[in-house]
Design a protein around this motif. Structure first.
Motif, PDB file in Angstrom:
ATOM      1  N   ALA A  13      14.326  -4.050  -4.641  1.00 25.39           N
ATOM      2  CA  ALA A  13      13.485  -5.197  -4.854  1.00 25.39           C
ATOM      3  C   ALA A  13      12.160  -4.723  -5.188  1.00 25.39           C
ATOM      4  N   TRP A  14      11.818  -3.372  -5.375  1.00 27.89           N
ATOM      5  CA  TRP A  14      10.471  -3.003  -6.028  1.00 27.89           C
ATOM      6  C   TRP A  14      10.576  -2.307  -6.950  1.00 27.89           C
ATOM      7  N   ALA A  15       9.727  -2.554  -7.994  1.00 34.62           N
ATOM      8  CA  ALA A  15       9.339  -2.233  -9.354  1.00 34.62           C
ATOM      9  C   ALA A  15       8.595  -1.221  -9.555  1.00 34.62           C
ATOM     10  N   TYR A  16       7.581  -1.044  -8.376  1.00 34.77           N
ATOM     11  CA  TYR A  16       6.537   0.025  -8.437  1.00 34.77           C
ATOM     12  C   TYR A  16       5.584  -0.033  -7.083  1.00 34.77           C
ATOM     13  N   ARG A  17       5.687   1.017  -6.458  1.00 33.51           N
ATOM     14  CA  ARG A  17       4.920   1.054  -5.063  1.00 33.51           C
ATOM     15  C   ARG A  17       4.011   2.242  -5.136  1.00 33.51           C
ATOM     16  N   PRO A  18       2.860   2.042  -5.399  1.00 33.55           N
ATOM     17  CA  PRO A  18       1.596   3.107  -5.477  1.00 33.55           C
ATOM     18  C   PRO A  18       1.685   3.899  -4.011  1.00 33.55           C
ATOM     19  N   SER A  19       0.926   5.184  -3.849  1.00 25.99           N
ATOM     20  CA  SER A  19       0.898   5.848  -2.695  1.00 25.99           C
ATOM     21  C   SER A  19      -0.073   5.100  -1.547  1.00 25.99           C
ATOM     22  N   GLN A  20      -0.960   4.196  -2.098  1.00 25.12           N
ATOM     23  CA  GLN A  20      -2.043   3.432  -1.358  1.00 25.12           C
ATOM     24  C   GLN A  20      -1.939   2.087  -1.935  1.00 25.12           C
ATOM     25  N   ALA A 114      10.310 -10.597  -4.901  1.00 26.80           N
ATOM     26  CA  ALA A 114       9.511 -11.216  -4.037  1.00 26.80           C
ATOM     27  C   ALA A 114      10.040 -11.848  -3.001  1.00 26.80           C
ATOM     28  N   ALA A 115      10.961 -12.499  -3.039  1.00 27.09           N
ATOM     29  CA  ALA A 115      11.824 -13.173  -1.891  1.00 27.09           C
ATOM     30  C   ALA A 115      12.037 -12.044  -0.625  1.00 27.09           C
ATOM     31  N   VAL A 116      12.914 -11.111  -1.299  1.00 26.21           N
ATOM     32  CA  VAL A 116      13.382  -9.970  -0.594  1.00 26.21           C
ATOM     33  C   VAL A 116      11.976  -9.408   0.220  1.00 26.21           C
ATOM     34  N   SER A 117      10.862  -9.068  -0.632  1.00 22.77           N
ATOM     35  CA  SER A 117       9.864  -8.496   0.087  1.00 22.77           C
ATOM     36  C   SER A 117       9.248  -9.033   1.403  1.00 22.77           C
ATOM     37  N   VAL A 118       9.261 -10.370   1.278  1.00 24.08           N
ATOM     38  CA  VAL A 118       8.638 -11.274   2.614  1.00 24.08           C
ATOM     39  C   VAL A 118       9.794 -11.320   3.367  1.00 24.08           C
ATOM     40  N   ALA A 119      11.151 -11.533   2.961  1.00 20.40           N
ATOM     41  CA  ALA A 119      12.167 -11.789   4.011  1.00 20.40           C
ATOM     42  C   ALA A 119      12.298 -10.479   4.750  1.00 20.40           C
ATOM     43  N   LEU A 120      12.004  -9.344   4.380  1.00 24.12           N
ATOM     44  CA  LEU A 120      12.083  -8.148   5.214  1.00 24.12           C
ATOM     45  C   LEU A 120      10.872  -7.882   5.957  1.00 24.12           C
ATOM     46  N   GLY A 121       9.763  -8.456   5.692  1.00 25.49           N
ATOM     47  CA  GLY A 121       8.351  -8.214   6.362  1.00 25.49           C
ATOM     48  C   GLY A 121       7.765  -6.934   5.764  1.00 25.49           C
ATOM     49  N   GLN A 122       8.183  -6.786   4.295  1.00 23.55           N
ATOM     50  CA  GLN A 122       7.563  -5.687   3.618  1.00 23.55           C
ATOM     51  C   GLN A 122       6.096  -6.094   3.172  1.00 23.55           C
ATOM     52  N   ALA A 123       5.963  -7.387   3.120  1.00 24.27           N
ATOM     53  CA  ALA A 123       4.407  -8.008   2.612  1.00 24.27           C
ATOM     54  C   ALA A 123       4.300  -9.180   3.588  1.00 24.27           C
ATOM     55  N   ASP A 124       3.187  -9.475   3.643  1.00 29.53           N
ATOM     56  CA  ASP A 124       2.944 -11.027   4.260  1.00 29.53           C
ATOM     57  C   ASP A 124       3.225 -12.010   3.434  1.00 29.53           C
TER      58      ASP A 124
END
Length: 391
Positions: A13-20, A114-124
């Protein structure tokens, strides 16, 4: 909620995830909330690929992302999409995104990550875009809520977002519940949104015979019955399929957006994407103008419905989520190409720019659409809030 580069991502689901995360301003109305950003939005210091191996243009900084950060929300990373947003499954040049709860099925697109990130609780909440259903389809298939604002909504800017079709593109959010979507809307607009009583609301039910399978039809009718129990009146309505206007407009504009890449011998697009873009580039001015003329006719029809109805109810998808690689689906009228079966339900409301909310139903991974008149976003969200609260 920090997301490190080591955060598990089996769904891709993630294209880019910064360290912070990019921290939001302290004390804002969205402080404490995190959001993911579809990889069409320009974020300084973060790459933009549009989930394609082809070159894409620099779009500058997203006005919307900057505003959300200023309101206190923190951005945790960028999510994958169906390549360049031209599709409804989640296929892309980086392995493609899978369903949050069933690895054999698609999550929907183009705002798949986007949908996956919220369905899994990885973002609000998640920032998506919607050109023909790209927020509503993955919301429905992943069991979350989505909101496509009215076209041109001043608080949902598409400036700094790589376009697919400037005529049909919308920016908007997805979240596990509509209450979070409403909190974001209130922060952006500065206006409170209260649940709206359904008593006396005139609902037009758009459920074309044969366009869905039995599960979706039953879920939509059950939702309609729930509105009637809340005091609404529900009456069937008719709208035609509008893909004869939608497809030429979107494909011709997408070809112009990606014209520079199309000049390359091997641009790097997936085969379907490349074929669709070349189809768009081959359209003549007369064909495109005819599509815009048909769009005007369809707008007249939809505006006519809103003289008799306050809101429309329709299925958001024709079937539950299909299997990865499935090109056709079975609906009431027979076997249809997946793209046509999906887009004929969702594309009209992007083509015509009306605000639309996608809400889950009691049937897993089946959603419905509530459609309002252009500019009536806050009332539409208030009606959705009341539904969600069981009021």
């Amino acid at each position: 909620m920090p997301i490190s580069p080591e955060f598990p991502d089996p769904q891709r689901a993630w294209a880019y995830r910064p360290s912070q995360p990019l921290a939001g301003a302290a004390g804002g109305p969205l402080s404490g909330l995190t959001f993911s950003v579809k990889d069409l939005y320009g974020v300084p210091g973060w790459p933009l690929t549009a989930s394609t191996r082809a070159p894409v243009s620099d779009v500058g900084e997203s006005v919307l992302v900057r505003r959300l950060l200023g309101l206190g929300a923190s951005a945790v990373g960028k999510t994958h999409l169906h390549e360049i947003a031209l599709g409804i499954t989640g296929m892309n040049g980086y392995g493609s995104t899978t369903h949050p709860h069933d690895p054999d099925r698609v999550p929907g697109g183009s705002s798949s990550g986007a949908a996956v990130s919220v369905a899994l609780g990885q973002a609000d909440f998640a920032l998506g875009t919607d050109t023909g259903g790209s927020i509503r389809v993955p919301a429905a298939w992943c069991g979350v809520a989505g909101y496509k604002p009215s076209k041109g909504h001043p608080d949902w800017s598409t400036q700094g977002v790589l376009p697919l079709s400037w005529t049909c593109d919308h920016a908007g959010p997805l979240a596990r519940d509509l209450g979070t979507v409403v909190r974001v809307q209130e922060a952006l607009t500065g206006r409170p949104i209260a649940p709206q009583d359904w008593t006396g609301v005139r609902v037009g039910l758009w459920l074309p015979d044969g366009w869905t399978d039995g599960a979706v039809r039953d879920a939509t009718l059950a939702f309609a019955a729930g509105l009637e129990r809340r005091g609404a009146t529900v009456t069937p309505v008719h709208l035609p399929e509008m893909l004869d206007a939608y497809s030429p407009i979107v494909l011709s504009e997408a070809a112009r957006v990606h014209a520079q890449a199309l000049r390359l011998a091997d641009p790097g697009f997936q085969p379907f994407t490349l074929s669709a873009l070349r189809q768009g580039a081959a359209l003549g001015a007369g064909e495109v103008q005819a599509a815009f003329d048909r769009r005007e006719d369809y707008a007249w029809l939809l505006n006519g419905l809103f003289t008799a109805f306050d809101v429309l109810l329709a299925p958001a998808v024709p079937t539950p989520p299909p299997l990865i690689g499935q090109d056709d689906v079975e609906v009431g009228e027979g076997t249809l190409p997946l793209r046509r079966a999906v887009l004929r339900l969702t594309a009209p409301f992007s083509l015509l720019g009306t605000p639309t909310v996608s809400l889950p139903t009691t049937t897993p991974f089946v959603g419905v659409q509530l459609v309002g008149q252009h500019g009536d976003d806050d009332r539409l969200l208030g009606l959705g809030l009341a539904w969600e609260a069981g009021a």
